[in-house]
Write a protein that holds these residues in place. Structure first.
Motif, PDB file in Angstrom:
ATOM      1  N   LYS A 114       0.820  -1.223  -0.005  1.00 50.53           N
ATOM      2  CA  LYS A 114      -0.093  -0.144  -0.038  1.00 50.53           C
ATOM      3  C   LYS A 114       0.981   1.285  -0.011  1.00 50.53           C
ATOM      4  O   LYS A 114       0.313   2.154  -0.594  1.00 50.53           O
ATOM      5  N   TYR A 115       1.947   1.153   0.768  1.00 53.03           N
ATOM      6  CA  TYR A 115       2.862   2.356   0.533  1.00 53.03           C
ATOM      7  C   TYR A 115       3.359   2.404  -0.786  1.00 53.03           C
ATOM      8  O   TYR A 115       3.865   3.456  -1.166  1.00 53.03           O
ATOM      9  N   GLY A 116       3.943   1.407  -1.209  1.00 54.87           N
ATOM     10  CA  GLY A 116       4.725   1.385  -2.682  1.00 54.87           C
ATOM     11  C   GLY A 116       3.656   1.865  -3.792  1.00 54.87           C
ATOM     12  O   GLY A 116       4.402   2.572  -4.672  1.00 54.87           O
ATOM     13  N   VAL A 117       2.604   1.696  -3.822  1.00 56.00           N
ATOM     14  CA  VAL A 117       1.687   1.968  -4.823  1.00 56.00           C
ATOM     15  C   VAL A 117       1.190   3.550  -4.527  1.00 56.00           C
ATOM     16  O   VAL A 117       0.462   3.894  -5.246  1.00 56.00           O
ATOM     17  N   SER A 118       1.422   4.037  -3.478  1.00 57.88           N
ATOM     18  CA  SER A 118       0.895   5.311  -3.059  1.00 57.88           C
ATOM     19  C   SER A 118       1.744   6.454  -3.895  1.00 57.88           C
ATOM     20  O   SER A 118       2.611   7.267  -3.228  1.00 57.88           O
ATOM     21  N   LYS A 119       1.462   6.434  -5.167  1.00 58.19           N
ATOM     22  CA  LYS A 119       2.290   7.766  -5.849  1.00 58.19           C
ATOM     23  C   LYS A 119       1.353   7.647  -7.203  1.00 58.19           C
ATOM     24  O   LYS A 119       0.352   6.627  -7.561  1.00 58.19           O
ATOM     25  N   ASP A 120       1.506   8.704  -7.812  1.00 58.19           N
ATOM     26  CA  ASP A 120       0.833   9.047  -9.186  1.00 58.19           C
ATOM     27  C   ASP A 120       1.991   8.884 -10.434  1.00 58.19           C
ATOM     28  O   ASP A 120       2.587   9.765 -10.718  1.00 58.19           O
ATOM     29  N   ASP A 121       1.705   7.723 -11.098  1.00 61.03           N
ATOM     30  CA  ASP A 121       2.861   7.516 -12.081  1.00 61.03           C
ATOM     31  C   ASP A 121       2.755   8.666 -13.131  1.00 61.03           C
ATOM     32  O   ASP A 121       3.657   8.796 -13.990  1.00 61.03           O
ATOM     33  N   ASN A 122       1.281   8.909 -13.224  1.00 61.99           N
ATOM     34  CA  ASN A 122       1.338  10.151 -14.357  1.00 61.99           C
ATOM     35  C   ASN A 122       1.862  11.456 -14.226  1.00 61.99           C
ATOM     36  O   ASN A 122       2.347  12.167 -14.952  1.00 61.99           O
ATOM     37  N   GLN A 123       1.735  11.788 -12.670  1.00 60.45           N
ATOM     38  CA  GLN A 123       2.205  12.780 -12.374  1.00 60.45           C
ATOM     39  C   GLN A 123       3.899  12.885 -12.756  1.00 60.45           C
ATOM     40  O   GLN A 123       4.536  13.595 -13.296  1.00 60.45           O
ATOM     41  N   LEU A 124       4.493  11.693 -12.298  1.00 63.59           N
ATOM     42  CA  LEU A 124       5.886  11.563 -12.178  1.00 63.59           C
ATOM     43  C   LEU A 124       6.373  11.315 -13.651  1.00 63.59           C
ATOM     44  O   LEU A 124       7.614  11.507 -13.913  1.00 63.59           O
ATOM     45  N   SER A 125       5.564  11.190 -14.554  1.00 63.88           N
ATOM     46  CA  SER A 125       6.063  11.023 -16.026  1.00 63.88           C
ATOM     47  C   SER A 125       5.747  12.641 -16.687  1.00 63.88           C
ATOM     48  O   SER A 125       6.045  12.814 -17.935  1.00 63.88           O
ATOM     49  N   GLY A 126       5.480  13.360 -15.896  1.00 63.50           N
ATOM     50  CA  GLY A 126       5.283  14.798 -16.598  1.00 63.50           C
ATOM     51  C   GLY A 126       4.034  15.463 -17.096  1.00 63.50           C
ATOM     52  O   GLY A 126       3.833  16.241 -17.578  1.00 63.50           O
ATOM     53  N   ASP A 127       2.906  14.494 -16.706  1.00 64.33           N
ATOM     54  CA  ASP A 127       1.521  14.864 -17.325  1.00 64.33           C
ATOM     55  C   ASP A 127       1.015  15.804 -16.335  1.00 64.33           C
ATOM     56  O   ASP A 127       0.507  15.321 -15.331  1.00 64.33           O
ATOM     57  N   THR A 128       0.958  17.017 -16.808  1.00 63.13           N
ATOM     58  CA  THR A 128       0.643  18.086 -15.999  1.00 63.13           C
ATOM     59  C   THR A 128      -1.103  17.760 -15.826  1.00 63.13           C
ATOM     60  O   THR A 128      -1.990  18.608 -14.797  1.00 63.13           O
ATOM     61  N   THR A 129      -1.565  17.006 -16.589  1.00 64.83           N
ATOM     62  CA  THR A 129      -3.310  17.189 -16.488  1.00 64.83           C
ATOM     63  C   THR A 129      -3.712  16.309 -15.044  1.00 64.83           C
ATOM     64  O   THR A 129      -4.866  16.673 -14.665  1.00 64.83           O
ATOM     65  N   TYR A 130      -2.723  15.614 -14.589  1.00 65.97           N
ATOM     66  CA  TYR A 130      -2.906  15.147 -13.096  1.00 65.97           C
ATOM     67  C   TYR A 130      -2.206  15.720 -11.985  1.00 65.97           C
ATOM     68  O   TYR A 130      -2.431  15.262 -10.920  1.00 65.97           O
ATOM     69  N   PHE A 131      -1.625  16.804 -12.234  1.00 65.99           N
ATOM     70  CA  PHE A 131      -1.348  17.643 -11.449  1.00 65.99           C
ATOM     71  C   PHE A 131      -2.537  18.360 -10.415  1.00 65.99           C
ATOM     72  O   PHE A 131      -2.323  18.262  -9.303  1.00 65.99           O
ATOM     73  N   LYS A 132      -3.533  18.536 -11.011  1.00 64.76           N
ATOM     74  CA  LYS A 132      -4.877  19.211 -10.522  1.00 64.76           C
ATOM     75  C   LYS A 132      -5.726  18.176  -9.853  1.00 64.76           C
ATOM     76  O   LYS A 132      -6.566  18.448  -8.949  1.00 64.76           O
ATOM     77  N   SER A 133      -5.654  16.784 -10.364  1.00 63.97           N
ATOM     78  CA  SER A 133      -6.602  15.764 -10.176  1.00 63.97           C
ATOM     79  C   SER A 133      -5.617  14.620  -9.655  1.00 63.97           C
ATOM     80  O   SER A 133      -5.735  13.598 -10.685  1.00 63.97           O
ATOM     81  N   PRO A 134      -4.793  14.482  -8.631  1.00 64.10           N
ATOM     82  CA  PRO A 134      -4.082  13.223  -8.280  1.00 64.10           C
ATOM     83  C   PRO A 134      -5.161  12.021  -8.168  1.00 64.10           C
ATOM     84  O   PRO A 134      -6.091  11.927  -7.864  1.00 64.10           O
TER      85      PRO A 134
END
Length: 339
Positions: free
Chosen positions: A115-135
């Motif tokens: 649960k700790y390991g998947v607690s991230k947003d891979d779309n954010q981390l790939s530089g997709d700003t559309t997921y910045f406002k909606s994690p």
């Protein structure tokens, strides 16, 4: 019905009917016993080489958790103490062969917890700003701050990034000489070149791409200011961030902090006295964790690992023993048949 069944039947060829010629080894005593003997000798040879090489690798560890009252970092463990700095010292009786790798180590820290390991947003981390406002939901409860502003990068894994920093000094005639620490290229090549990407700068500024978002709760500064000395080492491409995001499999681990490869210390650390200045920020006592600094060099087999050599020796010895046992059993029953 018979026509339908015949139409579904595979062609009557050697391949479809599995009639191709095949070679099947017969595991006779003349093959198995020498095989075990050869494998055993090979494993023992590899094991001796690995074990002897591991003995040549130098490792120095110093705990700086501050759990004991006589620890130089004890005063930094209080939650009310901010921007605390402490110092640990050590001495080298003989030169520490370079290149030297500087690690930080953590104990009782379960990065492998799913649960700790998947607690991230891979779309954010790939530089997709559309997921910045909606994690994404897996970042909960580190999606938004108390003011409902989106957190970037979101999630428990980025939020828990290690943030102690270190300075290494060589003490010569009671004078401190700074040892240069190289933090370039310490992350995995795949992480830096493929897996993570920064968002495209807006009006030439990376900070503008993060507009409308907030930093992770436990971070002292936002992602685009992680390294004020190097503009190329900010955002999701920061080397320390990438090292942290590469999760450890075991609860006791160490991660690469810096390399010592420059200046007067390119060939290693000469014998003498040293001090490490620690900017103590990362709490671990609340989960009974420990922190340490580790200095090590490497060889052709990597870091120090006695277990690997011992494992090869044990398996090789077992193969030799089994070959002897099988030889005795074979000879005993073979002679009975001959008589």
């Amino acid at each position: 019905m018979k026509k339908e069944e015949s139409s579904e039947r595979p062609d009557n060829t050697a391949f479809t009917q599995q009639r191709l010629p095949a070679w099947q080894p017969i595991l006779s005593a003349g093959i198995v016993i020498p095989g075990f003997l050869i494998i055993g000798l090979a494993f023992i040879g590899i094991g001796i080489a690995l074990f002897l090489t591991s003995q040549t690798i130098q490792v120095l560890e110093r705990d700086y958790t501050g759990y004991e009252q006589d620890s130089p970092c004890f005063s930094c463990t209080s939650s009310s103490t901010k921007n605390c700095t402490c110092e640990i010292t050590f001495s080298l009786d003989k030169p520490f062969t370079g290149p030297v790798f500087f690690y930080y180590g953590l104990t009782n820290y379960f990065q492998s917890f799913r649960k700790y390991g998947v607690s991230k947003d891979d779309n954010q981390l790939s530089g997709d700003t559309t997921y910045f406002k909606s994690p994404q939901d897996q970042c909960f409860p580190y999606q938004y701050d108390s003011n409902k502003k989106p957190i970037v990068p979101c999630g428990a894994l980025p939020n828990s990034m290690f943030n102690d920093t270190f300075e290494l000094f060589h003490v010569v005639n009671k004078t401190k000489k700074r040892v240069p620490l190289d933090g370039k290229g310490i992350s995995w090549w795949t992480d830096y070149n493929i897996k993570y990407r920064n968002p495209s700068p807006v009006n030439g500024s990376l900070a503008n791409a993060f507009e409308g978002t907030v930093k992770p709760i436990n971070w002292p500064k936002p992602a685009y200011e992680l390294d004020p000395t190097d503009p190329n080492n900010n955002g999701f491409m920061n080397q320390d961030f990438l090292v942290w995001m590469r999760r450890a499999a075991l609860p006791q681990f160490r991660k690469l902090y810096r390399r010592i490869t420059e200046g007067d210390y390119a060939a290693g650390l000469p014998a003498g006295d040293y001090s490490v200045t620690i900017h103590y920020n990362y709490p671990v006592l609340n989960f009974d964790g420990r922190k340490k600094v580790v200095f090590s060099n490497v060889s052709w087999m990597g870091g120090k690992n006695e277990f690997l050599g011992i494992a090869y020796l044990v398996v090789g010895s077992l193969c030799l023993v089994m070959s002897v046992v099988m030889l005795v059993v074979y000879a005993k029953f073979k002679f009975k048949e001959d008589s």
